[in-house]
Design a protein around this motif. Structure first.
Motif, PDB file in Angstrom:
ATOM      1  N   UNK A 186       8.869   7.577  -2.796  1.00 15.27           N
ATOM      2  CA  UNK A 186       7.715   7.101  -3.563  1.00 15.27           C
ATOM      3  C   UNK A 186       7.054   8.220  -4.363  1.00 15.27           C
ATOM      4  N   UNK A 187       7.559   9.437  -4.253  1.00 10.34           N
ATOM      5  CA  UNK A 187       6.993  10.561  -5.000  1.00 10.34           C
ATOM      6  C   UNK A 187       5.693  11.073  -4.428  1.00 10.34           C
ATOM      7  N   UNK A 188       5.409  10.788  -3.160  1.00  8.45           N
ATOM      8  CA  UNK A 188       4.122  11.170  -2.566  1.00  8.45           C
ATOM      9  C   UNK A 188       4.229  12.316  -1.575  1.00  8.45           C
ATOM     10  N   UNK A 189       5.436  12.663  -1.160  1.00  4.53           N
ATOM     11  CA  UNK A 189       5.595  13.713  -0.148  1.00  4.53           C
ATOM     12  C   UNK A 189       5.684  15.069  -0.842  1.00  4.53           C
ATOM     13  N   UNK A 190       4.660  15.883  -0.704  1.00  8.07           N
ATOM     14  CA  UNK A 190       4.627  17.184  -1.358  1.00  8.07           C
ATOM     15  C   UNK A 190       5.260  18.275  -0.505  1.00  8.07           C
ATOM     16  N   UNK A 191       5.159  18.154   0.824  1.00  8.65           N
ATOM     17  CA  UNK A 191       5.820  19.112   1.718  1.00  8.65           C
ATOM     18  C   UNK A 191       6.050  18.458   3.059  1.00  8.65           C
ATOM     19  N   UNK A 192       7.097  18.887   3.732  1.00 10.96           N
ATOM     20  CA  UNK A 192       7.398  18.408   5.088  1.00 10.96           C
ATOM     21  C   UNK A 192       8.209  19.469   5.804  1.00 10.96           C
ATOM     22  N   UNK A 193       7.720  19.904   6.972  1.00 12.58           N
ATOM     23  CA  UNK A 193       8.465  20.894   7.757  1.00 12.58           C
ATOM     24  C   UNK A 193       8.220  20.642   9.237  1.00 12.58           C
ATOM     25  N   UNK A 194       9.261  20.754  10.011  1.00 17.89           N
ATOM     26  CA  UNK A 194       9.171  20.469  11.458  1.00 17.89           C
ATOM     27  C   UNK A 194       8.964  21.764  12.224  1.00 17.89           C
ATOM     28  N   UNK A 195       7.836  22.439  11.980  1.00 16.75           N
ATOM     29  CA  UNK A 195       7.619  23.747  12.590  1.00 16.75           C
ATOM     30  C   UNK A 195       6.180  23.976  13.025  1.00 16.75           C
ATOM     31  N   UNK A 196       5.420  22.897  13.181  1.00 14.04           N
ATOM     32  CA  UNK A 196       4.015  23.085  13.517  1.00 14.04           C
ATOM     33  C   UNK A 196       3.847  23.060  15.034  1.00 14.04           C
ATOM     34  N   UNK A 197       3.428  24.187  15.605  1.00 14.99           N
ATOM     35  CA  UNK A 197       3.276  24.344  17.054  1.00 14.99           C
ATOM     36  C   UNK A 197       1.826  24.079  17.447  1.00 14.99           C
ATOM     37  N   UNK A 198       1.607  23.182  18.376  1.00 13.35           N
ATOM     38  CA  UNK A 198       0.247  22.867  18.795  1.00 13.35           C
ATOM     39  C   UNK A 198       0.262  22.174  20.158  1.00 13.35           C
ATOM     40  N   UNK A 199      -0.932  22.043  20.743  1.00 16.66           N
ATOM     41  CA  UNK A 199      -1.079  21.379  22.034  1.00 16.66           C
ATOM     42  C   UNK A 199      -1.217  19.879  21.809  1.00 16.66           C
ATOM     43  N   UNK A 200      -0.595  19.101  22.717  1.00 11.75           N
ATOM     44  CA  UNK A 200      -0.584  17.651  22.513  1.00 11.75           C
ATOM     45  C   UNK A 200      -0.643  16.954  23.867  1.00 11.75           C
ATOM     46  N   UNK A 201      -1.369  15.820  23.962  1.00 14.95           N
ATOM     47  CA  UNK A 201      -1.498  15.132  25.257  1.00 14.95           C
ATOM     48  C   UNK A 201      -0.207  14.423  25.680  1.00 14.95           C
ATOM     49  N   UNK A 202       0.077  14.511  26.975  1.00 14.46           N
ATOM     50  CA  UNK A 202       1.226  13.840  27.586  1.00 14.46           C
ATOM     51  C   UNK A 202       0.755  13.109  28.842  1.00 14.46           C
ATOM     52  N   UNK A 203       1.448  12.055  29.179  1.00 17.64           N
ATOM     53  CA  UNK A 203       1.199  11.394  30.453  1.00 17.64           C
ATOM     54  C   UNK A 203       1.681  12.311  31.574  1.00 17.64           C
TER      55      UNK A 203
END
Length: 1006
Positions: A441-458
């Motif tokens: 759709x021409x809307x994705x300006x950047x995408x990278x699978x490298x963002x490290x962060x804390x995230x909730x898990x069960x």
């Protein structure tokens, strides 16, 4: 020289059957069996009946596995509280309990099903719950035996279980109190949801772990704005949850953030080496220009925060073969953005996606990261929900319980290949369906699978959780408690939403919490006031739980599972009101009391509703209660039920790990504040977590766990107890092989202290041999004064729940004041004085007093060893654990004497340090051969030279004018009986005057 006599048989050496080697692993089970046979717990209740009570309410461990080291620490601390309060003469009962409902047990039973290729949904609910009940009972029985093995004294034959029918009925009755008072509502708002377990989760059921996510920058074209230059530009948002873009409904900007319109341009980057002929450069530039043709960013005008330009440029440049530059075209203030409207990147799909996306001011928007613009998905964020709701935008309920989009959703619905769970990394990957569609759709300006962060898990399934807006049952935190007309309470639920949450209410219809109007105390304000009143040990616990209650959202009570106490409400299908009829509620409670949770069935609805209501008019809620509500009600069915008459409400103390500030402490507080107006406890004690010896968190995968059951097999339970009460348990603490070896060595010293006293007191009769303290030598009177001080220290430690201080003080007294000082000095008198000598009788009298005190002090710590010590001396006097402390006579306190002996002990340390080099060099073999000179000014008043020699255990002591201590070998001869080197001994082996007199008495008696 005359032939010397062997005086060995004339020395009064200690004699006892108490073994030096403990053999605890073999001995402790026999002691446990004897306690059970004697009915020790019941006997204690009988003896303490009518006394002042102290109630520690046991926080229920979860019945789903073997006891671990955290259980051991926790229950030893609880046992220490109960035993020390009992020692003070109070009636301190202990009723253990278990948490038996909830997802962890259900999850384990489902695991067993999966192994057998069985489908839980095909099993009748009652049968499934029966298996959960059996599973829980198995682990209750297992843990009970393991905890008993630790020496925990409690009502093990009559524990409380949250799955007992009586307990389940009480939980239902407590829920009805909320309902009848109007402190309950059904509304739709984002809650933490586990797609794997298909249920809402509470904060206490979530743990945070670091993950790597896809981060994307997405352009939303601005189609309307009071600022003409903004029209045609693209507002850029940044997110690490690409899966939420399909439910975007708005964009948020920060009211205090400065923005700008920037033109995105490319800048060639040197990506080759070698000759730089113009033809080669031109060729490379042509290739880069070709690459920019389809780049959705290059040439575009974008709106982002001014101070995030550099970070944005870096993200764009990292994914391109050229650098990206941003050229400022116009500065924009946040106030300029009011009234601006964008459109969704997938607007061409029509319907929901063609609706306008307004830009809204949100105080939560920051410039810590991203672009300064945040996309709003009210289905999947708390801030999103609140801001959108305030602007008339409602959730759409498009993500189902398993984390997949609905079949009928315009984007991603109905396509089985692309309809993955939103927590699936492939779904969110740069080449996944979300990013692929946005790119097309021409809307994705950047995408990278490298963002490290804390995230909730069960914390059960270990799977990622999401925020998902679903109709749930809530307790409002900010609504005034106890309205005047409790029967007017409404279940403000989405129309037709029912409790089948995979069938969402009509789009646009959503309910929220009742408004906090009318003033008065709210649940939040009541709880915060109680937090100020309650005592917290350590004190920092007050701020911890206070901050959690201050900021917590409404309490989510509902869970979409099978094993638990049902939310026993009937909801009017037309009005959405839940039925708050006390008569109906009473029938429900009695039905659960008779049949347990299986009483809540569709078939029973007519009987439960009674003749005044038509079952066809009411929806029966099928959700179950949050298991924290179960445990939060334990104070009601344990302390108030009368099943344990020795208990009372409220409890004096709750004691658990520090994680329970967000768990049991808080759920109990909120439940009691809502139904009784105060906390169910007067004090809260928390302990830290047990770490491996290197300070790392224990993990089976790391192989650094310590199994308390194995420790007991190797060392015995008393070693675990001594460890637990020696560490600073209020902080995180450590355990490991070396630490346990050190504890075992500490235990051996304590055991030898008792062994020595037992031997030294052999045959002692206080009636014929006892000496009044007032007639004792100064040393004995000093030691009794130190015992008085120890008693005060231990009583203060009991009051402060400072068991580290309690154990340290006890150990130090036994090792330093007794073994290394008092016993060391007086062993000569014990061995060699005449049996009727005042000094020896005074020493044995003092030992008897010390024995009775120390065995009591040690009993809460070393429960098995203290029993062994006591029954070795008094086999017919019952258990040591039936004893209590007696007040120490104030006449023992002599500050002047204590000060004199304190100075003397300092001087004694100097003398022993001065002797040690000569002993190492074998100039002398022991202090008995040392002639010592000490500075005259250092000797406290009232001690003669002979006193000093006796107290320092040396041959002689003289006073000099120097500042230091000097030591030489004495020239005196050694007594053949007591081995002291004295001027009066004519030759080595001859007797001193004292020994000659004792021998004469013995010979006459013979």
């Amino acid at each position: 020289m005359t032939e010397q006599r062997d005086y060995k048989d004339t020395v009064f050496l200690p004699r006892t059957d108490f073994p030096m080697k403990a053999g605890l692993p073999q001995k402790e089970p026999g002691i446990l069996a004897r306690w059970e046979e004697q009915g020790l717990y019941r006997k204690l209740r009988e003896e303490r009946a009518g006394r002042e009570t102290f109630v520690l309410h046991d926080g229920p461990p979860y019945a789903n596995g073997d006891m671990h080291i955290g259980h051991a620490l926790n229950h030893v601390l609880k046992d220490m509280v109960v035993r020390t309060q009992t020692l003070l003469g109070k009636d301190a009962p202990y009723v253990p309990g278990w948490d038996c409902h909830g997802l962890p047990i259900e999850w384990k039973v489902e695991e067993q099903y999966r192994k057998k290729k069985r489908n839980k949904d095909e099993v009748p609910p009652a049968e499934f719950r029966a298996e959960c009940r059996a599973y829980a009972q198995h682990w209750v029985d297992t843990q009970r035996e393991q905890l008993k093995r630790l020496g925990i004294n409690g009502d093990w034959d009559n524990p409380y279980l949250t799955m007992d029918f009586e307990a389940e009925a009480t939980i239902v009755a407590e829920l009805m109190k909320f309902a009848e008072a109007g402190n309950l509502y059904r509304g739709a708002k984002p809650v933490m949801w586990s797609p794997v377990e298909k249920t809402a989760l509470a904060e206490a059921e979530v743990e945070y772990e670091d993950i790597t996510s896809t981060q994307i920058d997405v352009a939303f074209e601005i189609v309307e704005s009071p600022i003409p230059e903004l029209v045609g530009a693209h507002a850029v948002i940044w997110t690490t949850t690409p899966w939420t873009i399909p439910v975007n409904q708005a964009l948020a900007y920060g009211p205090e953030i400065e923005y700008g319109i920037y033109r995105v341009v490319d800048q060639p980057r040197a990506v080759w080496t070698g000759p730089s002929e113009d033809s080669i450069v031109d060729q490379k530039l042509d290739g880069l220009r070709e690459a920019t043709k389809d780049d959705p960013a290059i040439g575009r005008r974008i709106l982002i925060a001014a101070n995030l330009v550099d970070a944005f440029k870096q993200r764009l440049s990292e994914t391109r073969p050229y650098d990206v530059l941003l050229q400022l075209e116009q500065e924009i203030t946040s106030s300029d953005l009011e009234g601006t409207v964008a459109r969704h990147p997938m607007h061409h799909l029509g319907g929901f996606f063609a609706e306008p996306r307004p830009l809204l001011a949100g105080d939560f928007v920051t410039t810590d990261s991203g672009t300064g613009l945040v996309h709003m998905a009210p289905d999947h964020g708390e801030d999103d929900f609140a801001l959108c709701k305030a602007n008339g935008l409602t959730p759409r309920f498009v993500v189902e319980a398993d984390g997949r989009y609905r079949d009928d959703w315009l984007w991603l619905g109905g396509d089985d290949e692309r309809r993955m769970s939103v927590i699936n990394p492939k779904f969110n990957a740069p080449d996944g369906p979300i990013c692929s569609d946005l790119r097309e759709a021409g809307a994705l300006l950047s995408a990278s699978a490298d963002y490290r962060h804390s995230y909730p898990h069960s914390w059960r399934s270990k799977a990622k959780v999401i925020y998902r807006c679903t109709p749930q049952w809530f307790v409002p935190m900010g609504k005034p408690l106890a309205p005047s007309d409790p029967h007017s309470a409404r279940a403000t639920s989405p129309s037709g939403g029912g409790s089948g949450y995979d069938n969402p209410p009509p789009l646009g219809e959503v309910a929220a919490a009742p408004a906090a109007d009318g003033g008065g105390a709210t649940l939040r304000s009541t709880a915060l006031a109680e937090i100020e009143r309650v005592r917290f040990v350590p004190e920092k616990g007050r701020n911890r739980i206070g901050a959690m209650v201050e900021g917590r959202p409404d309490w989510v009570l509902s869970r979409q599972r099978a094993w638990g106490v049902p939310i026993t409400l009937f909801v009017d299908r037309k009005t959405g009101e839940y039925l708050a009829d006390p008569a109906v509620n009473a029938r429900i409670v009695e039905a659960v009391r008779a049949k347990g949770v299986d009483a809540w069935t569709e078939e029973a609805a007519a009987d439960l509703l009674g003749p005044d209501y038509d079952p066809a008019d009411y929806e029966r809620v099928t959700d179950i209660l949050d298991v924290w509500f179960d445990s939060g009600c334990t104070h009601a069915f344990v302390l108030e039920s009368g099943r344990w008459p020795e208990l009372r409400w409220p409890a004096d103390l709750y004691l658990e790990g520090s994680d329970q500030h967000r768990g049991w402490f808080q759920s109990s507080l909120l439940e009691a504040c809502a139904t009784r107006g105060r906390a169910p406890y007067d004090a809260v004690l928390t302990h830290g977590f047990t770490m491996a010896s290197d300070g790392k968190k224990m993990s089976k995968s790391l192989g650094n766990t310590v199994d308390p059951n194995k420790v007991m097999q190797q060392y015995g339970a008393d070693i675990i107890r001594l460890w637990a009460l020696s560490v600073d348990f209020t902080e995180d603490h450590r355990i490991g092989d070396e630490i346990l070896k050190g504890v075992a060595d500490q235990y051996r010293k304590l055991r030898n202290t008792f062994r020595y006293m037992l031997g030294a007191l052999q045959g002692f009769d206080s009636e014929t041999e006892g000496v009044d303290p007032a007639e004792m030598p100064e040393l004995e009177r000093y030691v009794l004064g130190e015992l008085h001080a120890l008693d005060a220290t231990l009583r203060r430690a009991i009051a402060d729940f400072d068991f580290n201080e309690y154990t340290r003080a006890l150990v130090d007294f036994a090792n330093e004041d007794l073994s290394a000082f008092f016993f060391d000095i007086r062993k000569d008198s014990l061995y060699c004085d005449g049996e009727g000598d005042l000094r020896r009788r005074a020493y044995r009298t003092t030992l008897d007093i010390l024995f009775h005190a120390l065995v009591r002090y040690a009993a809460p710590v070393l429960v098995f060893t203290a029993e062994e010590v006591w029954t070795t001396r008094f086999p017919d006097r019952g258990s040591v654990h039936l004893l209590e402390l007696s007040p120490m006579p104030e006449s023992w306190v002599d500050p002047a004497l204590a000060e004199r002996f304190g100075k003397l002990r300092d001087l004694r340390e100097q003398v022993m340090e001065a002797i040690e080099p000569l002993r190492r060099e074998k100039v002398i073999r022991s202090g008995l051969e040392a002639a010592v000179t000490v500075p005259a000014a250092a000797v406290p008043e009232g001690f003669g030279d002979a006193d000093l020699a006796e107290l320092f255990i040396t041959a002689s002591v003289a006073r000099g004018q120097g500042e230091g201590v000097t030591v030489t070998r004495t020239d005196d001869n050694k007594c053949g009986r007591c081995w002291r080197l004295l001027p009066e001994v004519s030759e080595d082996g001859a007797l001193c005057g004292r020994c000659a007199g004792v021998i004469a008495q013995l010979d006459d008696a013979a």
